[in-house]
Design a protein around this motif. Structure first.
Motif, PDB file in Angstrom:
ATOM      1  N   HIS A 184      -3.036  -2.851   0.786  1.00  0.00           N
ATOM      2  CA  HIS A 184      -2.447  -3.727   1.794  1.00  0.00           C
ATOM      3  C   HIS A 184      -1.595  -4.763   1.092  1.00  0.00           C
ATOM      4  O   HIS A 184      -2.010  -5.357   0.102  1.00  0.00           O
ATOM      5  CB  HIS A 184      -3.544  -4.414   2.614  1.00  0.00           C
ATOM      6  N   ALA A 185      -0.403  -4.959   1.584  1.00  0.00           N
ATOM      7  CA  ALA A 185       0.492  -5.939   0.981  1.00  0.00           C
ATOM      8  C   ALA A 185      -0.074  -7.344   1.139  1.00  0.00           C
ATOM      9  O   ALA A 185      -0.447  -7.734   2.239  1.00  0.00           O
ATOM     10  CB  ALA A 185       1.870  -5.861   1.653  1.00  0.00           C
ATOM     11  N   PRO A 186      -0.152  -8.123   0.070  1.00  0.00           N
ATOM     12  CA  PRO A 186      -0.766  -9.448   0.165  1.00  0.00           C
ATOM     13  C   PRO A 186       0.150 -10.438   0.856  1.00  0.00           C
ATOM     14  O   PRO A 186       1.361 -10.424   0.679  1.00  0.00           O
ATOM     15  CB  PRO A 186      -0.986  -9.835  -1.302  1.00  0.00           C
ATOM     16  N   ASP A 187      -0.452 -11.311   1.638  1.00  0.00           N
ATOM     17  CA  ASP A 187       0.269 -12.394   2.295  1.00  0.00           C
ATOM     18  C   ASP A 187      -0.251 -13.710   1.720  1.00  0.00           C
ATOM     19  O   ASP A 187      -0.899 -14.507   2.410  1.00  0.00           O
ATOM     20  CB  ASP A 187       0.062 -12.355   3.812  1.00  0.00           C
ATOM     21  N   THR A 191       8.324 -12.811  -6.935  1.00  0.00           N
ATOM     22  CA  THR A 191       8.731 -11.759  -5.992  1.00  0.00           C
ATOM     23  C   THR A 191       7.519 -11.035  -5.430  1.00  0.00           C
ATOM     24  O   THR A 191       7.500 -10.663  -4.249  1.00  0.00           O
ATOM     25  CB  THR A 191       9.673 -10.767  -6.683  1.00  0.00           C
ATOM     26  N   PHE A 192       6.492 -10.830  -6.251  1.00  0.00           N
ATOM     27  CA  PHE A 192       5.253 -10.228  -5.759  1.00  0.00           C
ATOM     28  C   PHE A 192       4.613 -11.109  -4.695  1.00  0.00           C
ATOM     29  O   PHE A 192       4.100 -10.618  -3.674  1.00  0.00           O
ATOM     30  CB  PHE A 192       4.282 -10.008  -6.916  1.00  0.00           C
ATOM     31  N   VAL A 193       4.652 -12.418  -4.909  1.00  0.00           N
ATOM     32  CA  VAL A 193       4.086 -13.350  -3.926  1.00  0.00           C
ATOM     33  C   VAL A 193       4.912 -13.348  -2.644  1.00  0.00           C
ATOM     34  O   VAL A 193       4.385 -13.314  -1.531  1.00  0.00           O
ATOM     35  CB  VAL A 193       4.016 -14.767  -4.529  1.00  0.00           C
ATOM     36  N   LEU A 194       6.250 -13.377  -2.804  1.00  0.00           N
ATOM     37  CA  LEU A 194       7.142 -13.407  -1.646  1.00  0.00           C
ATOM     38  C   LEU A 194       7.218 -12.069  -0.929  1.00  0.00           C
ATOM     39  O   LEU A 194       7.559 -12.022   0.247  1.00  0.00           O
ATOM     40  CB  LEU A 194       8.556 -13.796  -2.088  1.00  0.00           C
ATOM     41  N   GLN A 195       6.961 -10.977  -1.669  1.00  0.00           N
ATOM     42  CA  GLN A 195       7.143  -9.621  -1.152  1.00  0.00           C
ATOM     43  C   GLN A 195       8.566  -9.392  -0.660  1.00  0.00           C
ATOM     44  O   GLN A 195       8.801  -8.680   0.319  1.00  0.00           O
ATOM     45  CB  GLN A 195       6.132  -9.334  -0.036  1.00  0.00           C
ATOM     46  N   THR A 209       5.747  -3.645  -3.526  1.00  0.00           N
ATOM     47  CA  THR A 209       5.683  -3.398  -2.085  1.00  0.00           C
ATOM     48  C   THR A 209       5.612  -1.904  -1.793  1.00  0.00           C
ATOM     49  O   THR A 209       4.787  -1.447  -0.997  1.00  0.00           O
ATOM     50  CB  THR A 209       6.903  -4.019  -1.381  1.00  0.00           C
ATOM     51  N   ALA A 210       6.495  -1.132  -2.440  1.00  0.00           N
ATOM     52  CA  ALA A 210       6.478   0.311  -2.242  1.00  0.00           C
ATOM     53  C   ALA A 210       5.187   0.925  -2.769  1.00  0.00           C
ATOM     54  O   ALA A 210       4.655   1.882  -2.184  1.00  0.00           O
ATOM     55  CB  ALA A 210       7.690   0.943  -2.933  1.00  0.00           C
ATOM     56  N   LEU A 211       4.661   0.387  -3.867  1.00  0.00           N
ATOM     57  CA  LEU A 211       3.418   0.915  -4.418  1.00  0.00           C
ATOM     58  C   LEU A 211       2.254   0.695  -3.470  1.00  0.00           C
ATOM     59  O   LEU A 211       1.426   1.591  -3.245  1.00  0.00           O
ATOM     60  CB  LEU A 211       3.133   0.264  -5.772  1.00  0.00           C
ATOM     61  N   LEU A 212       2.185  -0.494  -2.853  1.00  0.00           N
ATOM     62  CA  LEU A 212       1.113  -0.769  -1.899  1.00  0.00           C
ATOM     63  C   LEU A 212       1.275   0.079  -0.633  1.00  0.00           C
ATOM     64  O   LEU A 212       0.287   0.517  -0.041  1.00  0.00           O
ATOM     65  CB  LEU A 212       1.100  -2.254  -1.549  1.00  0.00           C
ATOM     66  N   SER A 238      12.647  -4.205   0.098  1.00  0.00           N
ATOM     67  CA  SER A 238      11.232  -3.895   0.305  1.00  0.00           C
ATOM     68  C   SER A 238      11.047  -3.005   1.524  1.00  0.00           C
ATOM     69  O   SER A 238      10.280  -2.040   1.507  1.00  0.00           O
ATOM     70  CB  SER A 238      10.430  -5.190   0.464  1.00  0.00           C
ATOM     71  N   THR A 239      11.776  -3.330   2.600  1.00  0.00           N
ATOM     72  CA  THR A 239      11.692  -2.514   3.808  1.00  0.00           C
ATOM     73  C   THR A 239      12.231  -1.110   3.551  1.00  0.00           C
ATOM     74  O   THR A 239      11.608  -0.108   3.923  1.00  0.00           O
ATOM     75  CB  THR A 239      12.473  -3.181   4.955  1.00  0.00           C
ATOM     76  N   SER A 240      13.398  -1.018   2.895  1.00  0.00           N
ATOM     77  CA  SER A 240      14.008   0.292   2.649  1.00  0.00           C
ATOM     78  C   SER A 240      13.128   1.163   1.760  1.00  0.00           C
ATOM     79  O   SER A 240      12.903   2.346   2.053  1.00  0.00           O
ATOM     80  CB  SER A 240      15.380   0.111   2.001  1.00  0.00           C
TER      81      SER A 240
END
Length: 480
Positions: A176-179, A267-271, A308-311, A78-80
């Protein structure tokens, strides 16, 4: 014991085992979040410098290798991928140069689950299942990259498809990435370390400041608000949600696709796909999830991490929004193409038998797991990177013969097992080859001599399985 299937799942009969599994899983996920923060703290300063060399990245193989190595360095796909999207939005990378990097990011993320599987090397069957579960993820990513990289370099289908879709879309900046479930792990992980995501992204995209990457660490009582809390204990939901019952016939084929949706959703929830897959691997080892069910979970996780990249792309400036979103869509279509290649047709689900083969090998020779890690994620990528710097002709001249030889070996081996009459008599077996070319026994003896600590010796069976008088199931089956 000889008639027992080593890939069969044991039953968890004690309810306390499930509670302990959930508690341990929560602490494990928190430790993965802290480990990811540590890797990002160590590697973020050099990540941007690696990505910025456009002369090197003009070579697709070099771009793929850089994506693998950087993701191995920061331990977070996700970071990369977010960094790649941000650099495209900052005009530091072109869309075409970013495609091989995105493929490498997908490959590099599977190292986390492989490292986690090593923790179960003490028990033969658990290690067999755990390493096979981690290998099925890596094999899928490698096969997809090896098929799509030459195709993308020749015809750019992913780039064209994403551009076609963007042409019909009306996008607005913002995102914004959801938390969603960070409250579960944030109380623990934020007591140890918390990184400033803005400084992290700035250092990778060339907007470095003198601010510290560490926003919070052990010993401080200052109340801070982080942009992201990392992983969450919600992966424990996978314990109950992953042991799926198959749909009744003729709808049994839907079970795998339901598992994909669960993997993508969690995975979407965990990001973080690294956290999700690394949490699934121990469950495969202890027998909660089968390899066949974990495979679609991993594929869904690959798809879910593209959000993650899309957001991150939606948060780009308006003048570079389309380019950033295009990179994120390419990441999504790459994983979708992998599913179409290696899952849609049951006969082509090659990662499953290959992963079982690797699992059986590591059950007998533990050093194979270390060799797999070093070769797939370090030595072979570095060798390909060095050859690609010398030019495409050198890479083809040196790399093509081993690849062709390996493919021929695989083809002959398959024909030996299923259609031996199609082969010449001499090729119907490998008995004519030297022993060190057709067996791992000589290599195993060499490794044992070089490793006096016995860490590479085969894992022993559990003691209670070895003695019938300590095994109630064996006693119950005997007529005393």
């Amino acid at each position: 014991d000889r008639d027992m299937d080593p890939w069969a799942l044991p039953q968890l009969k004690d309810p306390g085992q499930a509670c302990g599994l959930l508690g341990g899983l929560y602490l494990f996920i928190c430790s993965l979040d802290i480990l990811s923060s540590a890797f990002q703290l160590l590697g973020s300063k050099v990540t941007g410098d690696i990505f910025k060399d456009n002369v090197v990245l003009s070579n697709p193989v070099a771009g793929l290798v850089i994506g693998v190595l950087v993701t191995v360095l920061v331990q977070s796909s996700s970071t990369s991928s977010s960094i790649v999207v941000s650099m495209v939005a900052s005009k530091l990378l072109t869309v075409r140069a970013s495609v091989p990097i995105i493929m490498g990011v997908n490959v590099g993320t599977s190292i986390t689950s492989t490292l986690v599987s090593m923790a179960q090397s003490g028990d033969r069957d658990e290690f067999r299942r755990a390493f096979g579960g981690s290998a099925v993820h890596g094999i899928f990513n490698w096969l997809t990259a090896l098929v799509l990289l030459p195709l993308e370099s020749a015809a750019a289908p992913l780039e064209r498809l994403s551009a076609l879709i963007l042409g019909a879309a009306n996008l607005q900046p913002g995102g914004h990435a959801p938390d969603i479930l960070k409250v579960l792990t944030q109380p623990l992980t934020h007591l140890i370390v918390q990184l400033d995501a803005d400084v992290l992204m700035g250092s990778a995209t060339g907007n470095a400041t003198n601010r510290s990457l560490i926003k919070r660490w052990c010993g401080t009582r200052e109340q801070t608000r982080g942009r992201r809390g990392g992983g969450g204990g919600e992966a424990g939901l996978g314990v109950n949600g992953s042991r799926f019952a198959d749909f009744p016939r003729p709808f049994g084929w839907l079970s795998g696709y339901l598992a994909m949706l669960v993997g993508a959703g969690l995975t979407f929830v965990l990001q973080s796909s690294s956290v999700f897959t690394a949490a699934i691997v121990p469950l495969i080892g202890v027998g909660v999830i089968s390899l066949e069910r974990a495979y679609p979970l991993f594929l869904g996780s690959n798809t879910g991490t593209t959000t993650t990249a899309l957001l991150a792309a939606l948060a780009s400036p308006s003048d570079m929004l389309l380019s950033a979103v295009q990179v994120a869509l390419i990441h999504f279509f790459f994983n979708l193409a992998g599913i179409l290649l290696w899952y849609l047709v049951p006969f082509l689900r090659l990662p499953i038998p290959l992963a079982k083969h690797f699992g059986n090998l590591t059950a007998s020779y533990r050093w194979v797991a270390v060799a797999y890690l070093l070769l797939c994620f370090l030595l072979l990528p570095l060798a390909a990177f060095g050859l690609s710097l010398a030019g495409g002709a050198v890479l083809a001249a040196v790399g093509a013969p081993p690849v062709v030889l390996l493919l021929l070996f695989a083809l002959v081996t398959v024909l030996q097992r299923h259609r031996p009459a199609w082969l010449p008599r001499r090729l119907r077996s490998w008995a004519w080859l030297p022993l060190w070319l057709r067996s791992l026994e000589p290599w195993d003896l060499l490794v044992r001599r070089c490793c006096p600590c016995k860490a590479c010796s085969p894992p022993q069976a559990v003691a209670k399985e070895a003695h019938c008088y300590e095994n109630p199931q064996v006693l119950a089956s005997q007529q005393l």
